[in-house]
Design a protein around this motif. Structure first.
Motif, PDB file in Angstrom:
ATOM      1  N   MET A   1      54.128 -26.918 109.883  1.00  0.00           N
ATOM      2  CA  MET A   1      54.488 -27.916 109.919  1.00  0.00           C
ATOM      3  C   MET A   1      55.139 -28.746 110.804  1.00  0.00           C
ATOM      4  SD  MET A   1      58.217 -29.417 108.286  1.00  0.00           S
ATOM      5  CE  MET A   1      57.671 -28.647 106.756  1.00  0.00           C
ATOM      6  N   ALA A   2      54.053 -30.446 111.311  1.00  0.00           N
ATOM      7  CA  ALA A   2      54.169 -30.656 112.433  1.00  0.00           C
ATOM      8  C   ALA A   2      55.460 -31.069 112.959  1.00  0.00           C
ATOM      9  CB  ALA A   2      53.385 -31.809 111.990  1.00  0.00           C
ATOM     10  N   LEU A   3      55.582 -31.513 113.901  1.00  0.00           N
ATOM     11  CA  LEU A   3      57.211 -31.480 114.652  1.00  0.00           C
ATOM     12  C   LEU A   3      58.297 -33.152 114.349  1.00  0.00           C
ATOM     13  CD1 LEU A   3      56.327 -30.170 117.856  1.00  0.00           C
ATOM     14  CD2 LEU A   3      57.994 -29.588 116.703  1.00  0.00           C
ATOM     15  N   SER A   4      56.781 -33.526 113.564  1.00  0.00           N
ATOM     16  CA  SER A   4      57.122 -35.467 113.823  1.00  0.00           C
ATOM     17  C   SER A   4      57.062 -35.183 112.124  1.00  0.00           C
ATOM     18  CB  SER A   4      55.723 -36.375 113.802  1.00  0.00           C
ATOM     19  OG  SER A   4      54.571 -35.838 112.738  1.00  0.00           O
ATOM     20  N   SER A   5      57.697 -33.921 111.233  1.00  0.00           N
ATOM     21  CA  SER A   5      58.358 -34.689 109.704  1.00  0.00           C
ATOM     22  C   SER A   5      59.086 -33.424 109.645  1.00  0.00           C
ATOM     23  CB  SER A   5      56.809 -33.758 108.977  1.00  0.00           C
ATOM     24  OG  SER A   5      56.221 -33.261 108.966  1.00  0.00           O
ATOM     25  N   ASP A   6      59.837 -33.207 111.464  1.00  0.00           N
ATOM     26  CA  ASP A   6      60.389 -32.025 111.140  1.00  0.00           C
ATOM     27  C   ASP A   6      62.242 -31.813 110.985  1.00  0.00           C
ATOM     28  OD1 ASP A   6      61.748 -29.836 113.968  1.00  0.00           O
ATOM     29  OD2 ASP A   6      62.356 -29.464 111.858  1.00  0.00           O
ATOM     30  N   ARG A   7      62.584 -31.513 109.834  1.00  0.00           N
ATOM     31  CA  ARG A   7      63.812 -32.145 109.384  1.00  0.00           C
ATOM     32  C   ARG A   7      65.588 -31.519 110.143  1.00  0.00           C
ATOM     33  NH1 ARG A   7      62.046 -34.121 103.107  1.00  0.00           N
ATOM     34  NH2 ARG A   7      60.410 -35.053 103.095  1.00  0.00           N
ATOM     35  N   ASP A  99      45.188 -27.231 120.896  1.00  0.00           N
ATOM     36  CA  ASP A  99      44.576 -28.056 119.708  1.00  0.00           C
ATOM     37  C   ASP A  99      45.686 -29.360 120.138  1.00  0.00           C
ATOM     38  OD1 ASP A  99      44.124 -29.331 118.162  1.00  0.00           O
ATOM     39  OD2 ASP A  99      45.303 -28.698 116.242  1.00  0.00           O
ATOM     40  N   PRO A 100      44.230 -30.148 120.667  1.00  0.00           N
ATOM     41  CA  PRO A 100      44.654 -31.392 121.114  1.00  0.00           C
ATOM     42  C   PRO A 100      45.992 -32.064 120.595  1.00  0.00           C
ATOM     43  CG  PRO A 100      42.715 -30.902 121.831  1.00  0.00           C
ATOM     44  CD  PRO A 100      43.087 -30.181 120.747  1.00  0.00           C
ATOM     45  N   VAL A 101      45.699 -31.676 118.687  1.00  0.00           N
ATOM     46  CA  VAL A 101      46.580 -32.825 118.545  1.00  0.00           C
ATOM     47  C   VAL A 101      48.296 -32.219 118.262  1.00  0.00           C
ATOM     48  CG1 VAL A 101      46.840 -32.930 115.719  1.00  0.00           C
ATOM     49  CG2 VAL A 101      44.413 -33.088 116.537  1.00  0.00           C
ATOM     50  N   ARG A 102      48.197 -30.707 118.527  1.00  0.00           N
ATOM     51  CA  ARG A 102      48.918 -30.250 118.542  1.00  0.00           C
ATOM     52  C   ARG A 102      50.328 -30.853 120.008  1.00  0.00           C
ATOM     53  NH1 ARG A 102      54.148 -28.234 115.876  1.00  0.00           N
ATOM     54  NH2 ARG A 102      54.515 -26.928 117.116  1.00  0.00           N
ATOM     55  N   ARG A 103      49.187 -30.598 120.516  1.00  0.00           N
ATOM     56  CA  ARG A 103      50.282 -30.936 122.348  1.00  0.00           C
ATOM     57  C   ARG A 103      50.931 -32.321 122.035  1.00  0.00           C
ATOM     58  NH1 ARG A 103      49.265 -29.938 127.492  1.00  0.00           N
ATOM     59  NH2 ARG A 103      48.835 -27.460 127.233  1.00  0.00           N
ATOM     60  N   ASP A 104      49.607 -33.423 121.232  1.00  0.00           N
ATOM     61  CA  ASP A 104      49.970 -34.770 121.467  1.00  0.00           C
ATOM     62  C   ASP A 104      51.282 -35.036 120.346  1.00  0.00           C
ATOM     63  OD1 ASP A 104      48.085 -35.873 122.669  1.00  0.00           O
ATOM     64  OD2 ASP A 104      46.440 -36.606 120.949  1.00  0.00           O
ATOM     65  N   GLU A 105      51.627 -33.655 119.174  1.00  0.00           N
ATOM     66  CA  GLU A 105      52.937 -34.133 118.133  1.00  0.00           C
ATOM     67  C   GLU A 105      53.863 -33.480 119.586  1.00  0.00           C
ATOM     68  OE1 GLU A 105      51.515 -31.215 115.757  1.00  0.00           O
ATOM     69  OE2 GLU A 105      50.828 -32.977 114.046  1.00  0.00           O
ATOM     70  N   ILE A 110      58.871 -34.957 122.369  1.00  0.00           N
ATOM     71  CA  ILE A 110      59.473 -35.367 123.782  1.00  0.00           C
ATOM     72  C   ILE A 110      59.940 -36.490 123.655  1.00  0.00           C
ATOM     73  CG2 ILE A 110      59.308 -34.854 126.593  1.00  0.00           C
ATOM     74  CD1 ILE A 110      57.348 -32.654 125.541  1.00  0.00           C
ATOM     75  N   ASP A 111      58.999 -37.437 123.282  1.00  0.00           N
ATOM     76  CA  ASP A 111      59.078 -38.592 124.432  1.00  0.00           C
ATOM     77  C   ASP A 111      60.346 -39.745 123.374  1.00  0.00           C
ATOM     78  OD1 ASP A 111      57.314 -39.116 125.747  1.00  0.00           O
ATOM     79  OD2 ASP A 111      55.441 -40.130 124.734  1.00  0.00           O
ATOM     80  N   TRP A 112      60.450 -39.409 122.266  1.00  0.00           N
ATOM     81  CA  TRP A 112      61.328 -39.320 121.221  1.00  0.00           C
ATOM     82  C   TRP A 112      63.339 -38.676 121.648  1.00  0.00           C
ATOM     83  CZ3 TRP A 112      58.788 -37.337 115.750  1.00  0.00           C
ATOM     84  CH2 TRP A 112      58.308 -39.053 115.387  1.00  0.00           C
ATOM     85  N   LYS A 113      63.036 -37.273 121.977  1.00  0.00           N
ATOM     86  CA  LYS A 113      64.079 -37.020 122.429  1.00  0.00           C
ATOM     87  C   LYS A 113      64.622 -37.904 123.735  1.00  0.00           C
ATOM     88  CE  LYS A 113      67.703 -33.699 123.042  1.00  0.00           C
ATOM     89  NZ  LYS A 113      68.570 -33.926 122.466  1.00  0.00           N
ATOM     90  N   THR A 114      63.175 -37.646 124.962  1.00  0.00           N
ATOM     91  CA  THR A 114      64.132 -38.326 125.584  1.00  0.00           C
ATOM     92  C   THR A 114      64.837 -40.536 125.906  1.00  0.00           C
ATOM     93  OG1 THR A 114      61.511 -36.991 126.895  1.00  0.00           O
ATOM     94  CG2 THR A 114      62.856 -39.665 128.142  1.00  0.00           C
ATOM     95  N   GLU A 115      63.880 -40.844 125.054  1.00  0.00           N
ATOM     96  CA  GLU A 115      64.482 -42.227 124.869  1.00  0.00           C
ATOM     97  C   GLU A 115      66.461 -42.147 124.058  1.00  0.00           C
ATOM     98  OE1 GLU A 115      61.927 -43.922 122.036  1.00  0.00           O
ATOM     99  OE2 GLU A 115      60.123 -44.242 123.202  1.00  0.00           O
ATOM    100  N   SER A 116      66.256 -40.830 123.046  1.00  0.00           N
ATOM    101  CA  SER A 116      67.946 -40.450 122.222  1.00  0.00           C
ATOM    102  C   SER A 116      68.991 -39.820 123.746  1.00  0.00           C
ATOM    103  CB  SER A 116      67.050 -39.875 121.544  1.00  0.00           C
ATOM    104  OG  SER A 116      68.761 -39.596 121.275  1.00  0.00           O
ATOM    105  N   LEU A 117      67.911 -39.543 124.255  1.00  0.00           N
ATOM    106  CA  LEU A 117      68.914 -39.102 125.693  1.00  0.00           C
ATOM    107  C   LEU A 117      69.401 -40.725 126.776  1.00  0.00           C
ATOM    108  CD1 LEU A 117      67.382 -35.353 126.801  1.00  0.00           C
ATOM    109  CD2 LEU A 117      69.657 -36.332 125.474  1.00  0.00           C
ATOM    110  N   ALA A 118      68.752 -41.251 127.124  1.00  0.00           N
ATOM    111  CA  ALA A 118      68.857 -42.090 127.716  1.00  0.00           C
ATOM    112  C   ALA A 118      69.418 -43.668 127.524  1.00  0.00           C
ATOM    113  CB  ALA A 118      67.275 -43.029 127.965  1.00  0.00           C
ATOM    114  N   GLY A 119      69.674 -43.468 125.583  1.00  0.00           N
ATOM    115  CA  GLY A 119      70.125 -44.489 125.275  1.00  0.00           C
ATOM    116  C   GLY A 119      69.647 -45.752 125.091  1.00  0.00           C
ATOM    117  N   ARG A 120      70.317 -46.627 124.550  1.00  0.00           N
ATOM    118  CA  ARG A 120      70.507 -48.103 124.614  1.00  0.00           C
ATOM    119  C   ARG A 120      70.635 -49.054 125.713  1.00  0.00           C
ATOM    120  NH1 ARG A 120      72.297 -46.871 119.589  1.00  0.00           N
ATOM    121  NH2 ARG A 120      71.025 -46.901 117.410  1.00  0.00           N
TER     122      ARG A 120
END
Length: 467
Positions: A1-7, A99-105, A110-120
């Motif tokens: 399962m791709a990380l982008s669809s992780d529940r 796999d480049p696709v897996r690395r991009d996922e 990581i980008d999403w988590k980083t933005e979340s930690l930085a906050g608004r």
């Protein structure tokens, strides 16, 4: 399962996503079985981006419920630790993603988590740029660099290194002290505590500043820690975690010792005093075995009945860098002692039950720790001492029996290589194996028997005290 669809930590409530965190069973009566918080979005992708901040908040709530005295700052600190652990997991996933696709996922997560930690953003500056909370921004930056492999904590792989090390518990303790010393130094001087920041230049600086940083430790001890860092870095280099071992060849200069400052063998007169003094029976037996075998203290104290073989051979446990048990012929003057101590005992019983060793299972002390203290007290009580100004240790100790044995064997004309076999020193060429016969054993037996105790008192026999 791709990380982008992780529940993970997510569930749909109606048509929108919310975060769900399980509560430990012991806190169910206080918080219920789950903590939930809506994210206000029907997009799974957006929910994955937003969830991390909420997860940290809910876990901080759980931590404070478990420990009411825990401050909000401490609870958030625990959340930081959790974020760093997650960054480590991302780094491991990323390293194994070919796999480049897996690395991009993974990078997107990581980008999403980083933005979340930085906050608004908390504000905008005069030029219209977004301004973030500095603590959260620092956490987000650390997370991103760790997750992407740009920064690797010094001790990230240390636990695995220790698990794969085949060394004594005391050496493992030295490994832990060495890493702590390096981390403490990094924090004091402002060097980032990451593998990438510890360059050859910083390693030289560390060694130069170490004596002042640890004023209570001797250069010998500090070199031991530098040596353990070198072993760790070699292990890292072999696993391509670092480019090279930057500690190789690094040593602190140790004060040069003159001949009269080095630890030495006992003199014959000192051996007489020790063996002719009011020692307890077990101490008297112990000293005689040491003097007529050249064995180290812990190897003697750990002897079992089965290690004193009927064919006249000791089987000493491995010491220092010895690869396995070492055979040593039993001197004829020790046979009475050994037979007396074996009498009525089972093969796995101790030869020296008087010193059973430390009781704590996690103790780093050798079994002979108490024995050593008792011998030191006895030695001093009969006046065998050699202290020099400026030296922490005296020049004689229990190991002086070993030095005395080697000296006497040399004076008896025994070959250096044979003496090395008997006492377990590193030896080039043939190896004295685990055979019960053969020329090597006979050479070793001749070497042992060439050593004689000095006459103790008024023409008394070489073995035994006069009445």
């Amino acid at each position: 399962m791709a990380l982008s669809s992780d529940r993970m930590f997510l569930e749909l409530h109606g048509n929108q996503w919310r975060v769900v965190v399980n509560v430990p069973k012991k806190l169910h009566t206080k918080l219920g079985t789950k903590l939930k918080k809506p994210l206000g979005t029907d997009s799974l992708k957006e929910a994955n981006r937003l969830k991390w901040d909420v997860i940290a908040e809910l876990k901080a709530t759980i931590a404070r419920a478990e420990n009411p005295s825990l401050s909000l700052e401490a609870a958030r600190s625990m959340s930081r630790e959790q974020a760093m652990q997650q960054a480590i997991r991302f780094a491991e996933q990323r390293k194994g993603a070919f796999d480049p696709v897996r690395r991009d996922e993974i990078d997107e997560e990581i980008d999403w988590k980083t933005e979340s930690l930085a906050g608004r953003p908390t504000a905008t500056d005069e030029e219209g740029n977004e301004v973030f909370d500095p603590d959260r921004l620092r956490l987000a930056t650390d997370f991103s660099q760790l997750a992407r492999g740009d920064k690797t904590p010094i001790d990230l792989h240390h636990k695995k290194f220790l698990a794969m090390s085949h060394v004594k518990a005391r050496t493992l303790a030295d490994d832990r002290r060495a890493i702590k010393l390096l981390k403490d130094w990094c924090n004091k001087v402002g060097v980032p505590p990451y593998l990438q920041a510890i360059t050859k230049k910083e390693a030289v600086r560390f060694c130069d500043e170490l004596p002042n940083f640890t004023a209570n430790l001797t250069p010998v001890t500090l070199n031991k820690y530098v040596s353990r860092l070198s072993v760790y870095w070699t292990w890292l280099e072999n696993r391509h975690e670092v480019e090279s071992n930057i500690w190789q060849g690094r040593r602190l200069r140790e004060p040069q010792q003159t001949t009269d400052q080095k630890e030495r063998p006992f003199t014959d007169d000192e051996v007489k005093v020790l063996l002719n003094g009011p020692a307890e029976p077990e101490m008297d037996d112990l000293m005689r075995i040491a003097a007529l075998s050249g064995a180290r203290l812990d190897a003697i104290v750990c002897l079992k009945v089965k290690d004193c073989r009927n064919d006249g051979v000791f089987v000493f446990k491995p010491q220092k860098k010895e690869p396995g048990p070492r055979l040593c012929p039993i001197h004829p003057d020790l046979i009475e002692i050994i037979e007396r101590r074996k009498k009525g005992k089972a093969p796995d019983d101790d030869i020296f039950p008087e010193w059973p060793g430390v009781k704590k299972s996690d103790s780093l002390r050798e079994r002979s720790f108490k024995t050593s203290n008792e011998f030191t007290a006895y030695r001093r009580s009969v006046g065998v001492e050699d202290r020099r100004e400026g030296k922490r240790r005296g020049l004689v100790n229990f190991h002086s029996f070993r030095r005395w044995f080697i000296t006497k064997a040399e004076q008896a004309g025994q070959p250096e290589s044979t003496i090395a076999v008997v006492v377990g020193h590193k030896r080039q060429g043939m190896t004295f194996g685990v055979y019960s016969g053969g020329p090597l054993l006979e050479q070793a037996r001749e070497c042992v028997q060439s050593v004689k105790l000095p006459t103790l008192r008024d023409g008394a026999a070489v073995y035994g005290k006069s009445d």
